[in-house]
Design a protein around this motif. Structure first.
Motif: not given
Length: 131
Positions: A53-57
C-alpha cells in the motif's frame, strides 16, 4: 484457452481445468510453455511479488495472484469463476514446483478447505508437512 471479448478481471480467458493447469505450468516455468516464451521472467516475478500500500503495508496480492509468503511452502493462487463455477489454481514459489487446479460447481463446497486438503496430500506424499 478461448478468448472472449469482455471487460473482466480474467481478461476473457475461459477454459477447462487442463488449460488452467497449462497456464499455471507457464508460471512455474518462469513464463515459458512448450518451448515458447509467453511472459518474461521479470513479468512472472512481478506478478508473484507482494504489492504494498502507499503506507508500505502488504496488500496480500501480486498482479493477479494472491501471495502467501509466510506459508511453510510459499505459494500464489488465483480464484475466480462465474455463475455456478468455482475454480482455484495455485502454485508454489520455490523449487518444489507444485501446481494445483480445482474446478467445480460453486455451491456446496469450501474451496479453502479443499485446496488445503489437496496441498496436504501433495506435500505429505513427499514427506513434507502441508501448507
Amino acid at each position: 484457452m478461448t478468448r472472449y471479448n469482455v471487460l473482466a478481471a480474467h481478461g476473457g480467458l475461459i477454459g477447462p481445468a487442463p488449460e488452467a493447469m497449462r497456464f499455471v505450468q507457464m508460471h512455474l516455468n518462469g513464463g515459458e510453455l512448450d518451448g515458447v516464451r509467453i511472459l518474461s521472467p521479470e513479468a512472472v516475478a512481478l506478478m508473484q511479488e507482494m504489492q504494498l500500500s502507499t503506507t508500505g503495508d502488504p496488500l496480500g496480492y501480486g498482479v493477479a495472484w494472491r501471495v502467501f509468503d509466510e506459508a511453510e511452502h510459499p505459494f500464489v493462487e488465483h480464484d475466480g469463476g462465474g455463475v455456478g463455477c468455482g475454480p482455484r489454481c495455485g502454485c508454489t514459489r520455490a523449487a518444489e514446483a507444485v501446481a494445483i487446479v480445482l474446478m467445480s460447481n460453486a455451491s456446496g463446497w469450501n474451496r479453502d478447505m479443499l485446496a488445503d486438503a489437496a496441498a496436504n496430500v501433495v506435500f505429505s506424499a513427499d514427506g513434507s508437512i502441508g501448507y
